[in-house]
Every structure is written in structure tokens, then in C-alpha cells.
Design an enzyme around this catalytic site. Structure first.
Site, mmCIF file in Angstrom:
data_model
loop_
_atom_site.group_PDB
_atom_site.id
_atom_site.type_symbol
_atom_site.label_atom_id
_atom_site.label_comp_id
_atom_site.label_asym_id
_atom_site.label_seq_id
_atom_site.Cartn_x
_atom_site.Cartn_y
_atom_site.Cartn_z
ATOM 1 N N ASN A 71 39.585 -18.200 33.516
ATOM 2 C CA ASN A 71 38.812 -17.491 32.577
ATOM 3 C C ASN A 71 38.630 -18.164 30.966
ATOM 4 O O ASN A 71 39.776 -18.080 30.707
ATOM 5 C CB ASN A 71 39.106 -15.867 32.549
ATOM 6 C CG ASN A 71 37.862 -15.315 32.136
ATOM 7 O OD1 ASN A 71 36.844 -15.166 31.168
ATOM 8 N ND2 ASN A 71 38.416 -14.214 31.418
ATOM 9 N N HIS B 219 31.058 -1.533 27.150
ATOM 10 C CA HIS B 219 31.944 -2.692 27.056
ATOM 11 C C HIS B 219 32.471 -3.014 25.503
ATOM 12 O O HIS B 219 31.694 -3.704 25.012
ATOM 13 C CB HIS B 219 31.671 -3.465 27.982
ATOM 14 C CG HIS B 219 32.359 -5.337 27.968
ATOM 15 N ND1 HIS B 219 33.282 -5.047 28.848
ATOM 16 C CD2 HIS B 219 32.757 -5.601 26.740
ATOM 17 C CE1 HIS B 219 34.311 -5.955 28.085
ATOM 18 N NE2 HIS B 219 34.071 -6.350 26.971
ATOM 19 N N LEU B 220 33.499 -2.632 24.717
ATOM 20 C CA LEU B 220 33.735 -2.410 23.868
ATOM 21 C C LEU B 220 35.054 -3.771 23.283
ATOM 22 O O LEU B 220 35.905 -3.410 23.398
ATOM 23 C CB LEU B 220 34.058 -0.985 22.649
ATOM 24 C CG LEU B 220 33.358 0.291 23.016
ATOM 25 C CD1 LEU B 220 33.169 1.401 22.250
ATOM 26 C CD2 LEU B 220 31.222 -0.532 22.779
ATOM 27 N N GLY B 221 34.498 -4.797 23.221
ATOM 28 C CA GLY B 221 35.489 -5.440 23.061
ATOM 29 C C GLY B 221 36.135 -6.572 21.214
ATOM 30 O O GLY B 221 35.122 -5.926 20.578
ATOM 31 N N GLU C 119 39.232 -9.319 33.960
ATOM 32 C CA GLU C 119 38.196 -10.210 34.516
ATOM 33 C C GLU C 119 38.272 -10.745 35.459
ATOM 34 O O GLU C 119 37.651 -11.301 35.952
ATOM 35 C CB GLU C 119 37.227 -11.326 33.030
ATOM 36 C CG GLU C 119 36.455 -9.974 32.468
ATOM 37 C CD GLU C 119 35.730 -10.795 30.960
ATOM 38 O OE1 GLU C 119 36.731 -11.982 30.421
ATOM 39 O OE2 GLU C 119 35.000 -10.540 30.539
ATOM 40 N N HIS D 133 28.686 -9.274 30.106
ATOM 41 C CA HIS D 133 30.191 -8.698 30.182
ATOM 42 C C HIS D 133 29.268 -8.203 31.682
ATOM 43 O O HIS D 133 30.224 -7.426 32.492
ATOM 44 C CB HIS D 133 29.922 -7.418 29.672
ATOM 45 C CG HIS D 133 30.297 -7.670 27.871
ATOM 46 N ND1 HIS D 133 29.908 -7.080 26.928
ATOM 47 C CD2 HIS D 133 31.268 -9.081 27.351
ATOM 48 C CE1 HIS D 133 30.117 -7.845 25.688
ATOM 49 N NE2 HIS D 133 30.558 -8.626 25.761
ATOM 50 N N ARG E 281 34.313 -18.383 36.111
ATOM 51 C CA ARG E 281 33.516 -17.892 34.769
ATOM 52 C C ARG E 281 32.294 -18.658 34.650
ATOM 53 O O ARG E 281 33.252 -19.346 33.767
ATOM 54 C CB ARG E 281 34.533 -16.797 33.857
ATOM 55 C CG ARG E 281 33.232 -16.089 33.340
ATOM 56 C CD ARG E 281 34.588 -14.498 32.778
ATOM 57 N NE ARG E 281 33.270 -14.237 31.440
ATOM 58 C CZ ARG E 281 33.298 -13.958 29.774
ATOM 59 N NH1 ARG E 281 35.291 -14.884 30.014
ATOM 60 N NH2 ARG E 281 33.006 -13.635 29.115
ATOM 61 N N ASP F 59 37.877 -6.761 12.499
ATOM 62 C CA ASP F 59 38.657 -6.299 12.829
ATOM 63 C C ASP F 59 38.837 -4.662 12.747
ATOM 64 O O ASP F 59 39.181 -4.312 11.953
ATOM 65 C CB ASP F 59 40.011 -6.603 12.675
ATOM 66 C CG ASP F 59 41.181 -6.672 13.629
ATOM 67 O OD1 ASP F 59 40.827 -4.967 14.914
ATOM 68 O OD2 ASP F 59 41.643 -6.298 13.998
ATOM 69 N N ARG G 49 28.850 -10.487 15.235
ATOM 70 C CA ARG G 49 27.140 -10.780 15.332
ATOM 71 C C ARG G 49 26.381 -9.308 14.721
ATOM 72 O O ARG G 49 26.972 -7.706 14.815
ATOM 73 C CB ARG G 49 27.552 -10.663 16.696
ATOM 74 C CG ARG G 49 27.566 -11.803 17.353
ATOM 75 C CD ARG G 49 27.042 -11.522 18.323
ATOM 76 N NE ARG G 49 28.935 -11.938 19.040
ATOM 77 C CZ ARG G 49 29.037 -12.419 20.374
ATOM 78 N NH1 ARG G 49 27.927 -11.808 21.723
ATOM 79 N NH2 ARG G 49 30.370 -12.204 20.950
ATOM 80 N N GLY H 267 35.627 -9.286 20.657
ATOM 81 C CA GLY H 267 34.566 -9.793 19.892
ATOM 82 C C GLY H 267 32.702 -9.229 20.635
ATOM 83 O O GLY H 267 32.447 -8.568 19.122
#
Lengths: 413, 356
Positions: free
Chosen positions: A7, A206-208, A392, A178, A89, A282, A240, A210
Site C-alpha cells: 500500500n 472517510h475522514l483521513g 485498506e 477511497h 493498490r 492537523d 486541499r 490527508g
């Protein structure tokens, strides 16, 4: 049979070796991670291997992901791990891949034509694939895709309303990402709630740390997601921006003479939580600052409270939008790092959502274990609310097992 | 009174006199402001003249304001935000300020209502470096949404505190309004963002712009493409408006356009409900009530999950009709919208306060 799963992160390479003992759930035999891959700096790059309760750390030069893969394969060979299948992946499979695929010449050719779709991530993955082909020429490999799960999104949700010849020429449409995480989560929920998968309507956040996105999933299939042609649009992320008006770029280029690539860099690397808070990408840092200083000053460069509110509002907008688009929902799921770790985010997202039947149990939500699946809705909530840690690598492994099964079936026919 | 609304490349006008109303449009070009003045049938006794400004940016922040010759420079600052339309507004205003210096001139600004959007809705998650250049969400059709809110207040005797106003037209957009104040909207920095429209693409990945530019497409061409050649028109490959795609058709692209519109509206209604934490009333405002009725009914049926209970039987297209039954937890209305009449009401209500 041992399956090795790779991964790729942008500056790391994780791996796990899985085995499924007869009649038991899959087990991780060895796992590890190469850190600071391709990073130039004072701290050294290193690979960590975890096996049988022991950790081995190897400091060395790791100029690229292919080298990292070679180091990992050498370690596995030296410790006698017999790899019989390798799973990879690939972030962006474009319209060429609707499902995971075994690696052959045709797959390789298609993978190469997908490189420009994710110019940072895709070439990295391809490098790792090449290393495995060279080091393990006899071993079968397969590729999974982050975009493939979203191939079921209907045309009215994936089409960009541009002139047709332009959309065709550039391949402009929504792809979404994702997918491995959404696939994994959507397969867990039916068993937990005891609702048949084909009847289940889900909204998954999906709260990552990054990237982050939201997906609407109906009967186990993705019907919409917040990212797009690239991973830029949608939610406010660490660096982003998420959704912005496309005309904004044209305005800044025309009136302020900014350059296109500088703007893209700004929207991808200097915006989001970092751009609004002015001090950190962060969310944990930002939440901490809120607690220290509830009434942040009037400094327009540094606005942690605003960053937090924008983050939450954007998630709520997508959750509300997808619930209405689905015509109601059975469960709202939070996953990935922030999704399972931050009770604060879950609490704020679920506040005032009684209109669609969501009521959180404040206590259960705060005490939720980030390492396990937790049901965190109140007893009288019409909609289930879950926090599910995503895995993942396990998803990549399971997709490989499904491929083997369908491959065997095809052979039998 | 005399009203002007730029709709590039035209300027539309509407004249109301004792004898009745008349309207027309003039194509912009050389000497067009003078040609326009000549084409309007001799308005003798005008009370006031109004000009619609589609994006007031940070320079014009009131929905209705008095326009004096010395204000023009400030209004011109907004041209860079919306080059064609705002330039037309400024030039028509300059011409008529000179022609009729003795009567009041009013600026009717379509972004004024949204000046009070909360920062979490009005800002983009971009660095301050970009935000300081006026990069924010200004919204649109503010005069219409503010009017729609007042209609909801009237129809519900003030019982509704959270309303969603859906303007259905060649450029559809939605506003979430609580206690008369906007909380969220679909139009952003420009009217390209948001829901698919007759000629604009609506929400797309901004990376698309970058990709086209790196292939050597000039900025001006990209701008025209996104705002003037996309949307229904781009999908169908020929000019198409709302009424064209709602009309029953066998063209699969027209069907796709309609589905995208329906889906976009539903998704944003959901987003607006989430932002307000619930909704009391939905109001669909449209200049084409007859053509939209079936479509609006379809949307309302899809909103059963949030408590919209549609009325049984057929609903006649009237100026104002209730779409939901008496016990529906969330009320829905369809209202016909006559832009000129509404703009005239705004001006007439504003002037007495000004002592004019």
C-alpha cells in the site's frame, strides 16, 4: 497460502503478509512500513518490520518506492516467508478499470495509460509492481483500484456538464476515490446491523489525515461521492481546499496574473485546514487550539475556529445532500483516522440531524474505541451511526481472494 | 418607472407608465447605449430608474441602494468580478444618470441579500493570500430569494422560521433562509458554481480548468466555455433552456440534462436542510410555473423522506399554489415569478424611506 499486500503512500510504503488458516479469519503474519521514502532531510529513511511480536528497524537510503519494495522483498526472502500472491493498490484506474485485475501484459499496458491521472501516486505504484515482477517473476500479482468502487455511480451524478467533445477529449468526469475503504466498510455494515446488503442505504464519511471524502452507497454500490476527476474537490481537507468555484482560478489568473500551476499547488497543498487556520493542517491541533482559546482574536490570517466550522459544515452539507438523494438512509458511518478518533467531529456532524432520524448517544460517542467497530447512536435513533476502522490492506487482500475465487470459477466453466 | 437588466450581449428594459407596461431589449455594441435610449418609447414622467447589478462584490452590499453619479466609480470596481454583465449595468446607468439627473436612480443588487452569509458558508477554504483578493461566495438571485422569503412569511403567517427557496429558471439556484437571513446558497464566487444551468456547467473539479489551460487553451476561451457553452447547451450540443429540457423529449442528452438538474436540486435541498438543522417550508419560484409544475411535483415526491407530503389530485398552475396537504410537516409552495413586477416593488418600497 501467503499473500503480500503493498500500500503506497506518497512518502511511505506499507506492507502486510496475510494468511487465512482454514475456517478462521485472515491473519497478518508479517507487517511493516518503509518511512521517509524519497524524502531528503536530516532524519534518515528506515524500514520497520513487525513479526511475531518483534520489531526490526533498518536504517538505509531509500531514494524511491521501488527501492523500498526491494528492501521489503529481500527481508521476506531472508526470513523465509514464502510469498505466493502479491496485491497492489493503484489510486486512479480511470475508466479502464471497473474492478481489481490480475497483472498481465494487457493490464500493464492499461496501467501505464493511467499514469497521468494521478501523477504522484500512480507512477509510485507502478514502480513497486515492476520491482515485484523482477524479484518474484514466478509469483502472480493483482492490482486493486481506489476509483473502481465508484464505477457504479449513475451518469447524472458523474457527468460534468461540459460540451461533449471537451469532456470526451480530456476524459473529464467524476471518478471518486477511497474506494477500498468504502468497499471494506460497506461489506461490514450488513452483518453488524443485520440488514441484507442489497437493501441497505449508507452514507459513509472517510475522514483521513490527508484526504477526506463522503460516499452514498445503495445496495452495496457507490451512487455518488464527493471527490471528482481528481482528489481535490469535495470536503475541506488537511491542505486541499475541497469545492471551489472553477471561475475563481480564471479570475485570479486574469486579474492578478497568477500562474495555473502555482494556483493548483496552492489549492492542493496550502489550502483546506492549513489555509484557513493559518497554522496547522492537523485537525487535532486545531481542536486543541479551540479549547485553549475559544474566542480567537481578530487575526485574519489565523482562524482555527473558522477552519473547524468550515470543515464540519462541508461534511454536513454532503451528508444531508446524500441522505436526501438516497431518499433516506439506514446508517451513517465514520471511518479512517479522523472518522474513528475524533468524537468531537462526529458529535458536531450529527448535531441537529433529527430531521433525517439521526440521534447520537453522546456518552457512547465519546467513549468509542477507535480500534473497533462501535455503534454510537441513541437507542431511539431511526438511523444507526457507526464508527468503523478501515483496513485498506485487508481490503486489498480480500479483493485478491475474491479474484482467485472468480478466476477459479471461470476456469471451471 | 424604467428598469434595466443586463443579460449579455443584451440589455433588457421594462417601462411602467400610467397606460401600462412595455419591454424590450437592445444588443450591446458601438453606440448601443444611445440606440437603447432611442428605442425606449418616450418615457415622459418617470418616478425613478432602476438598474440590476448581478454581482456587487464587496463594493455594493445592499439589495437596494440609491445611485448617484459619484457612486459610479465604486460600482465599476465590480466589473472585474463579472466583466460583461456589470460593464453593461455601469454603462446604461452612466447614460441615464446624465439623461435624467432630476429623478432618483436605484441600484438593485442581486448579491446584496447574501452579504450576510455566515463566514463558514461564504468563504472558500483557501489561504488568506487568496481570500484577500475578494475570493468568496457572493451568491445570486438575492432579490428573488428575499422576495420568496417574504411570500413564505405571508403564506405561513410567520410560522415558518426555516425556509428553502428554489429559483427554477435558466439559471436555477437555491438558498437556505432562517428568520429572513441567508445561511447557505448554491451560487458561489460566480454563477458557474452550483446547479447545472442553461449555459454554465455548475459544480466541477477545478483541476479541469488547469488541465485545459496546460493544453494551451486561452483563459478567455475557458471562461466562455464554462459559463456560456456548457450546461444544458453543452450536453445537447445546441442552445437549450429550462423549458426545453423539461418538455418531454426522446433525446437521451435532454433526459440526462433533466436528471442532472433534478439530482442537483435534491442534493442541495438536503445540504440546506442539514445546514439549518431542519426545514419548515420549501418554496419553488419560477417564471415558468406551467412548464415546471410536473417537475416540481416530482421533486416534492422525492422529498417524502424529509416530511413533504404532497397533495393528492392534480394541481392547477396558478400564481401561487400549495403543493402539500394540510398535515404535511414540511410545507411546499410553487410561486410564479414576475421579475419586473418584483423589482418595481423593491424600488417603490425603498424610495419613501429616502424621502424622494
Amino acid at each position: 497460502m501467503a499473500t503480500l499486500v503493498f500500500n503506497c503512500g506518497s512518502s511511505s510504503l506499507s506492507y502486510k503478509v496475510f494468511q487465512t488458516p482454514r475456517g478462521r479469519p485472515p491473519q497478518v503474519v508479517v507487517a511493516g512500513k518503509a518511512h521517509r521514502v524519497g524524502v531528503t532531510g536530516t532524519a534518515p529513511a528506515f524500514v520497520e518490520h513487525h513479526a511475531g511480536g518483534e520489531v526490526r528497524r533498518q536504517e538505509t537510503l531509500i531514494p524511491d518506492h521501488r527501492t523500498a519494495a526491494r528492501l521489503i522483498l529481500e527481508y521476506l526472502r531472508a526470513t523465509g516467508v514464502n510469498v505466493e500472491l502479491v496485491g497492489h493498490r493503484f489510486v486512479h484506474g480511470g475508466s479502464l478499470f471497473n474492478a481489481s485485475a490480475f497483472l498481465d501484459r494487457d493490464t500493464l499496458r492499461k496501467l501505464r495509460s493511467c499514469l497521468p491521472l494521478a501523477p504522484i501516486h500512480n507512477p509510485i505504484s507502478l514502480g513497486v509492481i515492476h520491482e515485484c515482477r523482477q524479484s518474484l517473476p514466478e509469483v502472480r500479482q493483482y492490482v486493486t483500484f481506489d476509483s473502481a468502487f465508484h464505477c457504479t455511480i449513475p451518469d447524472y451524478a458523474y457527468t460534468y456538464a461540459l460540451p461533449r467533445q471537451i469532456a470526451r477529449r480530456f476524459g473529464f468526469r467524476k471518478y471518486g476515490f477511497h474506494g477500498l475503504s468504502y468497499w471494506f466498510v460497506s461489506r461490514q455494515v450488513p452483518g453488524i446491523l443485520n440488514i441484507p446488503a442489497d437493501r441497505l442505504k449508507l452514507v459513509v464519511c472517510h475522514l483521513g489525515t490527508g484526504g477526506s471524502s463522503v460516499a452514498a452507497i445503495k445496495g452495496g454500490r457507490s451512487v455518488d461521492t464527493s471527490m471528482g476527476y481528481s482528489p481535490l474537490p469535495g470536503l475541506v481537507m488537511s491542505t486541499r481546499s475541497g469545492d471551489v468555484d472553477p471561475m475563481l482560478m480564471l479570475y485570479l489568473m486574469a486579474v492578478y496574473g497568477m500562474r495555473g500551476d502555482d494556483l493548483m499547488d496552492m489549492l492542493n497543498r496550502k489550502s483546506g485546514l492549513l489555509g484557513v487556520s493559518g497554522f496547522s493542517s492537523d485537525l487535532t491541533d486545531i481542536i486543541q487550539r479551540l479549547d485553549e482559546d475559544k474566542f480567537a482574536g481578530d487575526n485574519r490570517d489565523e482562524q482555527p475556529l473558522l477552519a473547524f466550522r468550515m470543515y464540519i459544515q462541508r461534511v454536513r452539507k454532503y451528508v444531508g445532500g446524500y441522505i436526501v438523494a438516497l431518499g433516506g438512509v439506514d446508517a451513517l458511518v465514520f471511518t479512517d483516522d479522523i472518522g474513528v478518533r475524533s468524537w468531537r467531529v462526529r458529535e458536531e456532524v450529527c448535531q441537529g440531524m433529527e430531521w433525517c432520524g439521526i440521534r447520537l448517544d453522546a456518552g457512547r460517542n465519546r467513549q468509542g474505541n477507535p480500534g473497533a467497530t462501535c455503534l454510537i447512536n441513541a437507542g431511539d435513533s431511526r438511523v444507526s451511526v457507526l464508527s468503523i476502522p478501515s483496513d485498506e490492506e485487508l481490503a486489498i487482500y480480500l479483493q485478491g481472494q475474491e479474484l482467485l475465487l472468480t478466476g477459479a470459477l471461470d476456469a471451471a466453466v | 418607472m424604467l428598469l434595466f437588466d443586463p443579460e449579455s450581449p443584451y440589455v433588457r428594459w421594462w417601462l411602467s407608465e400610467d397606460g401600462g407596461t412595455s419591454e424590450g431589449r437592445c444588443l450591446s455594441g458601438p453606440n448601443w447605449a444611445k440606440r437603447l435610449a432611442r428605442s425606449i418609447p418616450g418615457p415622459a414622467a418617470l418616478k425613478w430608474i432602476g438598474y440590476v447589478l448581478h454581482n456587487g462584490g464587496e463594493a455594493v452590499t445592499d439589495p437596494v441602494s440609491r445611485l448617484r453619479p459619484e457612486d459610479l466609480d465604486r460600482v465599476r470596481q465590480t466589473i472585474e468580478l463579472l466583466p460583461e454583465q456589470n460593464d453593461l449595468t455601469c454603462r446604461v446607468a452612466q447614460e441615464w444618470l446624465a439623461r435624467r439627473p432630476q429623478i432618483p436612480h436605484l441600484l438593485l443588487c442581486d448579491t446584496g441579500f447574501f452579504w450576510r452569509l455566515p463566514p463558514e458558508a461564504s468563504l472558500y477554504a483557501v489561504p488568506y493570500e487568496l481570500r484577500k483578493h475578494g475570493v468568496k461566495r457572493y451568491g445570486g438571485h438575492g432579490l428573488c430569494h428575499q422576495w420568496a422569503w417574504r411570500q413564505v412569511e405571508r403564506l405561513q403567517d410567520g410560522r415558518a422560521t426555516r425556509a428553502i427557496s428554489v429559483y427554477l429558471g435558466d439559471h436555477t439556484d437555491i438558498a437556505a433562509i432562517r428568520d429572513g437571513l441567508p445561511l447557505e446558497t448554491t451560487i458561489g464566487f460566480s454563477a458557474v458554481e452550483g446547479i447545472i444551468s442553461a449555459t454554465a456547467c455548475g459544480d466541477i473539479d477545478p483541476t479541469v480548468v488547469f488541465q485545459m489551460q496546460s493544453e494551451g487553451m486561452p483563459l478567455e476561451q475557458i471562461r466562455l466555455l464554462l459559463s456560456g457553452k456548457s450546461g444544458f447547451t453543452g450536453l445537447l450540443g445546441k442552445h437549450a433552456g429550462l423549458v426545453d429540457i423539461l418538455r418531454g423529449t426522446t433525446d437521451p442528452q435532454a433526459h440526462l440534462a433533466k436528471e442532472m438538474l433534478r439530482y442537483g436540486i435534491l442534493r442541495y435541498i438536503g445540504a440546506c436542510i442539514a445546514v439549518m438543522g431542519g426545514v419548515d417550508a420549501l418554496v419553488f419560484v419560477t417564471p415558468h410555473p406551467g412548464a415546471c409544475l410536473g417537475f416540481v411535483a416530482e421533486i416534492c415526491r422525492a422529498l417524502a423522506c424529509v416530511g413533504v407530503q404532497t397533495r393528492a389530485g392534480t394541481i392547477e398552475p396558478e400564481a401561487a399554489c400549495e403543493l402539500t396537504d394540510d398535515v404535511s410537516p414540511v410545507k411546499a409552495f410553487s410561486l410564479g415569478y414576475n421579475k419586473w413586477q418584483v423589482l418595481a416593488e423593491y424600488g417603490s418600497a425603498f424610495l419613501p424611506y429616502q424621502g424622494a
